[in-house]
Design a protein around this motif. Structure first.
Motif, PDB file in Angstrom:
ATOM      1  N   ALA A   1      -5.053   0.038  15.094  1.00 27.92           N
ATOM      2  CA  ALA A   1      -6.158  -0.445  14.258  1.00 27.92           C
ATOM      3  C   ALA A   1      -6.253   0.368  12.967  1.00 27.92           C
ATOM      4  CB  ALA A   1      -7.474  -0.374  15.031  1.00 27.92           C
ATOM      5  N   HIS A   2      -5.996   1.659  13.077  1.00 25.87           N
ATOM      6  CA  HIS A   2      -6.058   2.537  11.901  1.00 25.87           C
ATOM      7  C   HIS A   2      -5.001   2.148  10.866  1.00 25.87           C
ATOM      8  CE1 HIS A   2      -6.240   6.021   9.365  1.00 25.87           C
ATOM      9  NE2 HIS A   2      -5.065   6.479   9.780  1.00 25.87           N
ATOM     10  N   ILE A   3      -3.759   1.974  11.296  1.00 24.43           N
ATOM     11  CA  ILE A   3      -2.704   1.625  10.354  1.00 24.43           C
ATOM     12  C   ILE A   3      -2.892   0.209   9.828  1.00 24.43           C
ATOM     13  CG2 ILE A   3      -0.219   1.367  10.018  1.00 24.43           C
ATOM     14  CD1 ILE A   3      -1.179   4.236  10.247  1.00 24.43           C
ATOM     15  N   ASP A   4      -3.399  -0.706  10.649  1.00 22.58           N
ATOM     16  CA  ASP A   4      -3.690  -2.061  10.167  1.00 22.58           C
ATOM     17  C   ASP A   4      -4.682  -2.011   9.008  1.00 22.58           C
ATOM     18  OD1 ASP A   4      -1.999  -3.347  11.893  1.00 22.58           O
ATOM     19  OD2 ASP A   4      -3.549  -3.868  13.363  1.00 22.58           O
ATOM     20  N   PHE A   5      -5.693  -1.167   9.155  1.00 16.69           N
ATOM     21  CA  PHE A   5      -6.688  -1.039   8.078  1.00 16.69           C
ATOM     22  C   PHE A   5      -6.064  -0.430   6.829  1.00 16.69           C
ATOM     23  CE2 PHE A   5      -9.726   1.584   5.723  1.00 16.69           C
ATOM     24  CZ  PHE A   5     -10.634   0.609   5.332  1.00 16.69           C
ATOM     25  N   VAL A   6      -5.277   0.632   7.006  1.00 14.54           N
ATOM     26  CA  VAL A   6      -4.618   1.266   5.864  1.00 14.54           C
ATOM     27  C   VAL A   6      -3.732   0.258   5.133  1.00 14.54           C
ATOM     28  CG1 VAL A   6      -2.924   3.008   5.175  1.00 14.54           C
ATOM     29  CG2 VAL A   6      -4.683   3.583   6.848  1.00 14.54           C
ATOM     30  N   GLU A   7      -3.037  -0.574   5.887  1.00 14.30           N
ATOM     31  CA  GLU A   7      -2.171  -1.585   5.286  1.00 14.30           C
ATOM     32  C   GLU A   7      -2.974  -2.571   4.440  1.00 14.30           C
ATOM     33  OE1 GLU A   7       1.690  -3.854   6.953  1.00 14.30           O
ATOM     34  OE2 GLU A   7      -0.171  -4.364   8.009  1.00 14.30           O
ATOM     35  N   LYS A   8      -4.082  -3.069   5.000  1.00 16.33           N
ATOM     36  CA  LYS A   8      -4.924  -4.011   4.262  1.00 16.33           C
ATOM     37  C   LYS A   8      -5.560  -3.348   3.041  1.00 16.33           C
ATOM     38  CE  LYS A   8      -6.036  -6.755   8.363  1.00 16.33           C
ATOM     39  NZ  LYS A   8      -7.107  -7.136   9.345  1.00 16.33           N
ATOM     40  N   ALA A   9      -6.012  -2.114   3.213  1.00 13.37           N
ATOM     41  CA  ALA A   9      -6.640  -1.399   2.101  1.00 13.37           C
ATOM     42  C   ALA A   9      -5.630  -1.121   0.991  1.00 13.37           C
ATOM     43  CB  ALA A   9      -7.245  -0.086   2.600  1.00 13.37           C
ATOM     44  N   THR A  10      -4.402  -0.798   1.382  1.00  7.37           N
ATOM     45  CA  THR A  10      -3.358  -0.550   0.393  1.00  7.37           C
ATOM     46  C   THR A  10      -3.070  -1.803  -0.407  1.00  7.37           C
ATOM     47  OG1 THR A  10      -2.323   1.139   1.798  1.00  7.37           O
ATOM     48  CG2 THR A  10      -0.944   0.159   0.086  1.00  7.37           C
ATOM     49  N   PHE A  11      -2.959  -2.930   0.299  1.00  7.73           N
ATOM     50  CA  PHE A  11      -2.696  -4.203  -0.377  1.00  7.73           C
ATOM     51  C   PHE A  11      -3.828  -4.541  -1.335  1.00  7.73           C
ATOM     52  CE2 PHE A  11      -3.219  -8.906  -0.334  1.00  7.73           C
ATOM     53  CZ  PHE A  11      -2.055  -9.240  -1.017  1.00  7.73           C
ATOM     54  N   HIS A  12      -5.070  -4.327  -0.876  1.00  8.51           N
ATOM     55  CA  HIS A  12      -6.225  -4.633  -1.734  1.00  8.51           C
ATOM     56  C   HIS A  12      -6.256  -3.724  -2.962  1.00  8.51           C
ATOM     57  CE1 HIS A  12     -10.193  -6.147  -2.767  1.00  8.51           C
ATOM     58  NE2 HIS A  12     -10.605  -4.897  -2.910  1.00  8.51           N
ATOM     59  N   ALA A  13      -5.959  -2.439  -2.758  1.00  5.21           N
ATOM     60  CA  ALA A  13      -5.959  -1.495  -3.876  1.00  5.21           C
ATOM     61  C   ALA A  13      -4.888  -1.868  -4.896  1.00  5.21           C
ATOM     62  CB  ALA A  13      -5.727  -0.077  -3.366  1.00  5.21           C
ATOM     63  N   GLU A  14      -3.726  -2.279  -4.408  1.00  7.41           N
ATOM     64  CA  GLU A  14      -2.648  -2.670  -5.310  1.00  7.41           C
ATOM     65  C   GLU A  14      -3.025  -3.925  -6.087  1.00  7.41           C
ATOM     66  OE1 GLU A  14       0.663  -3.065  -2.700  1.00  7.41           O
ATOM     67  OE2 GLU A  14       1.225  -0.943  -2.833  1.00  7.41           O
ATOM     68  N   ARG A  15      -3.655  -4.892  -5.405  1.00  7.78           N
ATOM     69  CA  ARG A  15      -4.091  -6.111  -6.093  1.00  7.78           C
ATOM     70  C   ARG A  15      -5.145  -5.785  -7.150  1.00  7.78           C
ATOM     71  NH1 ARG A  15      -5.993 -10.938  -2.558  1.00  7.78           N
ATOM     72  NH2 ARG A  15      -5.778 -11.971  -4.578  1.00  7.78           N
ATOM     73  N   THR A  16      -6.081  -4.884  -6.797  1.00  5.95           N
ATOM     74  CA  THR A  16      -7.124  -4.496  -7.751  1.00  5.95           C
ATOM     75  C   THR A  16      -6.510  -3.839  -8.982  1.00  5.95           C
ATOM     76  OG1 THR A  16      -8.702  -4.162  -5.941  1.00  5.95           O
ATOM     77  CG2 THR A  16      -9.216  -3.126  -8.059  1.00  5.95           C
ATOM     78  N   ASP A  17      -5.536  -2.971  -8.763  1.00  2.00           N
ATOM     79  CA  ASP A  17      -4.845  -2.330  -9.891  1.00  2.00           C
ATOM     80  C   ASP A  17      -4.175  -3.374 -10.771  1.00  2.00           C
ATOM     81  OD1 ASP A  17      -5.587   0.200  -9.164  1.00  2.00           O
ATOM     82  OD2 ASP A  17      -3.715   0.685  -8.130  1.00  2.00           O
ATOM     83  N   ASP A  18      -3.563  -4.368 -10.138  1.00  2.00           N
ATOM     84  CA  ASP A  18      -2.874  -5.409 -10.902  1.00  2.00           C
ATOM     85  C   ASP A  18      -3.873  -6.255 -11.681  1.00  2.00           C
ATOM     86  OD1 ASP A  18      -0.314  -6.607 -11.551  1.00  2.00           O
ATOM     87  OD2 ASP A  18      -1.000  -8.371 -10.447  1.00  2.00           O
ATOM     88  N   TRP A  19      -5.013  -6.565 -11.057  1.00  2.00           N
ATOM     89  CA  TRP A  19      -6.047  -7.320 -11.765  1.00  2.00           C
ATOM     90  C   TRP A  19      -6.522  -6.557 -13.002  1.00  2.00           C
ATOM     91  CZ3 TRP A  19      -9.265  -8.258  -6.711  1.00  2.00           C
ATOM     92  CH2 TRP A  19      -8.645  -9.255  -5.947  1.00  2.00           C
TER      93      TRP A  19
END
Length: 261
Positions: free
Chosen positions: A225-243
């Motif tokens: 569950a911890h790594i699943d969250f890190v994965e989703k958070a990483t993807f969201h952070a990368e998308r936010t940076d791109d936006w």
């Protein structure tokens, strides 16, 4: 370090000293950067002559396991950092797929490590893990990101130690070194996401609680569950940076057009 080194039994030879120090490094008792006691003190603890000790340390240094700093003592070498060479680190840092592969690998390995830790952790292991968890709680309360991030890496290292599997331990340490060096993830960006710090703390507490309770299934599930969250958070952070990058370009372009009008 009186509790770390022990008297060499039977034949007091350089081989016995080499074997003991190699084992301490292999088992993760001695980490990279740890300073060995001075020659006289170490010879006393091992109960060998100083010439024998010098021969042993010379051999260990030739093997790349320790290094001597002129006038500054003898230290365990950075053998973990060399698992991924600089060219490999630079290569994977520039390829997006490497981050996904890294997290996929960590998900599986940390699940195994947490499961083993729940089965194998000794009372001493649990004392160490609890101390790290306490420091993480304190860093979180103080909103000290640097300390909290350091505790994050130390916590996962400790779980790997509690698993009592040498190969798993050193494999995970190599992974965490990449994490600490910022090769894969910008942890600062993840911590900036809403509620991310609270969620990560809760997940670390869940892993710790399951290991302390000796519940392998719960420990495994909490690690995943911890790594699943890190994965989703990483993807969201990368998308936010791109936006943000695209928005800045749009603003720059619109501003240019306005100036020309």
């Amino acid at each position: 370090m009186d509790a770390v080194f022990s008297r060499i039994e039977h034949a007091r030879t350089a081989d016995g000293v080499i074997r003991q120090i190699e084992t301490l490094i292999l088992e993760g008792v001695l980490r990279d950067g740890d300073r060995l006691p001075g020659e006289r003190e170490l010879a006393r603890q091992l109960d060998v002559s100083r010439p024998i000790l010098r021969d042993a340390l010379k051999t260990l240094e030739e093997r790349g396991l320790i290094l001597t700093r002129h006038g500054g003592g003898t230290y365990v070498a950075d053998i973990i950092g060399q698992v991924f060479t600089k060219p490999v680190r630079e290569l994977i840092a520039t390829h997006h797929k490497a981050t996904a592969d890294y997290l996929e690998y960590r998900r599986e390995m940390e699940a195994v490590a947490a499961e083993f830790a729940a089965k194998r952790a000794t009372p001493e292991d649990l004392v160490l893990l609890a101390a790290i968890m306490k420091r993480m709680d304190e860093a979180h309360a103080a909103e000290d990101f640097e300390a909290e991030a350091a505790c994050d890496v130390e916590f996962h290292n400790a779980v790997g130690e509690c698993a009592h599997n040498i190969v798993l331990l050193h494999t995970l340490r190599a992974c965490y070194r990449l994490l600490a060096d910022g090769v894969f993830l910008n942890r600062a960006r993840i911590y900036e996401l809403s509620d991310a710090r609270d969620t990560l703390l809760a997940q670390h507490r869940a892993i710790h609680a399951a290991i302390a309770a000796g519940d392998p299934e719960a420990a495994r599930a909490a690690a995943i569950a911890h790594i699943d969250f890190v994965e989703k958070a990483t993807f969201h952070a990368e998308r936010t940076d791109d936006w943000q990058r695209i928005s800045r370009l749009r603003l720059q372009q619109r501003g240019g057009e306005a100036a020309q009008a």
